[in-house]
Design a protein around this motif. Structure first.
Motif, PDB file in Angstrom:
ATOM      1  N   THR A 165     -20.897-116.710 -80.598  1.00 16.74           N
ATOM      2  CA  THR A 165     -20.839-115.203 -80.295  1.00 16.74           C
ATOM      3  C   THR A 165     -19.910-115.116 -79.349  1.00 16.74           C
ATOM      4  OG1 THR A 165     -23.204-115.198 -80.549  1.00 16.74           O
ATOM      5  CG2 THR A 165     -22.015-113.168 -79.404  1.00 16.74           C
ATOM      6  N   ILE A 166     -18.894-113.945 -79.550  1.00 13.90           N
ATOM      7  CA  ILE A 166     -17.882-113.694 -78.572  1.00 13.90           C
ATOM      8  C   ILE A 166     -18.095-112.078 -78.291  1.00 13.90           C
ATOM      9  CG2 ILE A 166     -15.250-113.208 -78.887  1.00 13.90           C
ATOM     10  CD1 ILE A 166     -15.121-115.418 -81.068  1.00 13.90           C
ATOM     11  N   ILE A 167     -17.824-111.793 -77.074  1.00 16.00           N
ATOM     12  CA  ILE A 167     -17.561-110.620 -76.491  1.00 16.00           C
ATOM     13  C   ILE A 167     -16.273-110.340 -76.396  1.00 16.00           C
ATOM     14  CG2 ILE A 167     -18.168-108.979 -74.617  1.00 16.00           C
ATOM     15  CD1 ILE A 167     -20.718-110.083 -75.850  1.00 16.00           C
ATOM     16  N   VAL A 168     -15.851-109.002 -76.867  1.00 17.72           N
ATOM     17  CA  VAL A 168     -14.403-108.634 -77.077  1.00 17.72           C
ATOM     18  C   VAL A 168     -14.393-107.478 -76.029  1.00 17.72           C
ATOM     19  CG1 VAL A 168     -12.493-107.754 -78.376  1.00 17.72           C
ATOM     20  CG2 VAL A 168     -14.130-109.402 -79.353  1.00 17.72           C
ATOM     21  N   ASP A 169     -13.237-107.561 -74.828  1.00 15.54           N
ATOM     22  CA  ASP A 169     -13.489-106.498 -74.009  1.00 15.54           C
ATOM     23  C   ASP A 169     -12.503-105.109 -74.410  1.00 15.54           C
ATOM     24  OD1 ASP A 169     -10.539-107.096 -73.754  1.00 15.54           O
ATOM     25  OD2 ASP A 169     -10.801-108.082 -71.850  1.00 15.54           O
ATOM     26  N   ARG A 170     -12.220-104.258 -73.837  1.00 15.82           N
ATOM     27  CA  ARG A 170     -11.605-103.083 -74.083  1.00 15.82           C
ATOM     28  C   ARG A 170     -10.051-103.302 -74.410  1.00 15.82           C
ATOM     29  NH1 ARG A 170     -13.116 -99.772 -69.253  1.00 15.82           N
ATOM     30  NH2 ARG A 170     -15.088 -99.349 -69.646  1.00 15.82           N
ATOM     31  N   GLU A 171      -9.449-104.420 -73.984  1.00 18.63           N
ATOM     32  CA  GLU A 171      -8.434-104.634 -74.273  1.00 18.63           C
ATOM     33  C   GLU A 171      -8.007-105.531 -75.579  1.00 18.63           C
ATOM     34  OE1 GLU A 171      -5.533-103.449 -72.627  1.00 18.63           O
ATOM     35  OE2 GLU A 171      -7.255-102.602 -71.404  1.00 18.63           O
ATOM     36  N   GLY A 172      -9.107-105.699 -76.221  1.00 21.19           N
ATOM     37  CA  GLY A 172      -9.110-106.677 -77.433  1.00 21.19           C
ATOM     38  C   GLY A 172      -9.089-107.997 -77.370  1.00 21.19           C
ATOM     39  N   LYS A 173      -9.222-108.449 -76.067  1.00 24.00           N
ATOM     40  CA  LYS A 173      -9.206-109.973 -75.727  1.00 24.00           C
ATOM     41  C   LYS A 173     -10.469-110.490 -75.542  1.00 24.00           C
ATOM     42  CE  LYS A 173      -4.827-109.472 -73.738  1.00 24.00           C
ATOM     43  NZ  LYS A 173      -3.662-109.554 -72.603  1.00 24.00           N
ATOM     44  N   VAL A 174     -10.539-111.891 -75.668  1.00 24.35           N
ATOM     45  CA  VAL A 174     -12.071-112.416 -75.379  1.00 24.35           C
ATOM     46  C   VAL A 174     -12.452-112.324 -74.149  1.00 24.35           C
ATOM     47  CG1 VAL A 174     -13.166-114.681 -75.900  1.00 24.35           C
ATOM     48  CG2 VAL A 174     -11.464-113.856 -77.399  1.00 24.35           C
ATOM     49  N   PHE A 175     -13.513-112.018 -73.744  1.00 24.08           N
ATOM     50  CA  PHE A 175     -14.267-111.957 -72.349  1.00 24.08           C
ATOM     51  C   PHE A 175     -14.933-112.831 -72.358  1.00 24.08           C
ATOM     52  CE2 PHE A 175     -17.581-110.728 -69.538  1.00 24.08           C
ATOM     53  CZ  PHE A 175     -17.427-110.476 -68.415  1.00 24.08           C
ATOM     54  N   TRP A 176     -15.692-113.514 -73.461  1.00 23.12           N
ATOM     55  CA  TRP A 176     -16.902-114.598 -73.318  1.00 23.12           C
ATOM     56  C   TRP A 176     -17.122-114.983 -74.549  1.00 23.12           C
ATOM     57  CZ3 TRP A 176     -21.788-114.530 -75.352  1.00 23.12           C
ATOM     58  CH2 TRP A 176     -22.775-115.316 -74.711  1.00 23.12           C
ATOM     59  N   ALA A 177     -17.152-116.136 -74.559  1.00 27.03           N
ATOM     60  CA  ALA A 177     -17.962-116.859 -75.915  1.00 27.03           C
ATOM     61  C   ALA A 177     -18.693-117.846 -75.649  1.00 27.03           C
ATOM     62  CB  ALA A 177     -16.414-117.457 -76.677  1.00 27.03           C
ATOM     63  N   GLU A 178     -19.661-118.175 -76.558  1.00 28.00           N
ATOM     64  CA  GLU A 178     -20.652-119.242 -76.577  1.00 28.00           C
ATOM     65  C   GLU A 178     -21.452-119.517 -77.943  1.00 28.00           C
ATOM     66  OE1 GLU A 178     -24.461-119.884 -73.634  1.00 28.00           O
ATOM     67  OE2 GLU A 178     -24.312-117.986 -74.669  1.00 28.00           O
ATOM     68  N   SER A 179     -21.491-120.750 -78.051  1.00 32.07           N
ATOM     69  CA  SER A 179     -22.017-121.125 -79.362  1.00 32.07           C
ATOM     70  C   SER A 179     -23.535-121.685 -78.872  1.00 32.07           C
ATOM     71  CB  SER A 179     -21.676-122.547 -79.762  1.00 32.07           C
ATOM     72  OG  SER A 179     -20.431-122.324 -80.210  1.00 32.07           O
TER      73      SER A 179
END
Length: 167
Positions: free
Chosen positions: A135-149
């Motif tokens: 799961t990836i959380i994408v921020d308002r800038e379209g960048k990865v804020f957080w990722a976890e398996s």
């Protein structure tokens, strides 16, 4: 009575250690590209909607990679579906067969979240995803804020979305 308290205490400690261990392992196994721009991907979702990773979102969203053959994904699917009713969630079904097979899986499990079919795994490969679910959380800038398996709770995802909103 004292024996039951001791067992309960040990069970709670074991549960906490398991949760911490699973979180650490999930974090270590996730792709490490926090703060990086997403790979350029433009596809159609299962239900005819479009997804373009180069477009800046109006608010943070979840990008979730899963598979019909993954038991952890199956266990987590209800969490993702519940969250998709409140937040923007895009999922990618990796190497899970054709659209009909994914549709049957969704119907059989009462799921309605948006799905991109990554039949040959090319999208997952572009995102460097090798473990499911991721799961990836994408921020308002379209960048990865957080990722976890690994398995993540609904509340854990809500918290991470909130953090992505304020930072």
């Amino acid at each position: 009575m004292a024996k039951w308290r001791r067992w309960l205490k040990e069970l709670v400690i074991l549960a906490l250690l398991t949760a911490v261990g699973a979180t650490v392992i999930g974090y270590l196994r996730a792709p490490s590209f926090e703060g990086a721009a997403l790979p350029k991907v433009e596809v159609s979702k299962l239900y005819g909607l479009a997804y373009d990773s180069s477009v800046k979102p109006d608010k943070p969203y979840i990008l979730h990679f899963w598979a019909t053959w993954c038991p952890v994904c199956h266990a987590e699917a209800g969490n993702i579906d519940a969250l998709a009713k409140e937040e923007k969630v895009i999922t990618v079904a990796v190497k899970s067969g054709g659209l009909e097979k994914i549709g049957e899986y969704m119907k059989a499990n009462g799921l309605s979240f948006p799905v991109i079919n990554d039949q040959n795994g090319a999208i997952a490969e572009a995102f460097m995803i090798g473990v499911f679910p991721t799961t990836i959380i994408v921020d308002r800038e379209g960048k990865v804020f957080w990722a976890e398996s690994g398995y993540t709770t609904t509340w854990g995802l809500k918290l991470r979305l909130w953090l992505a909103e304020i930072f």
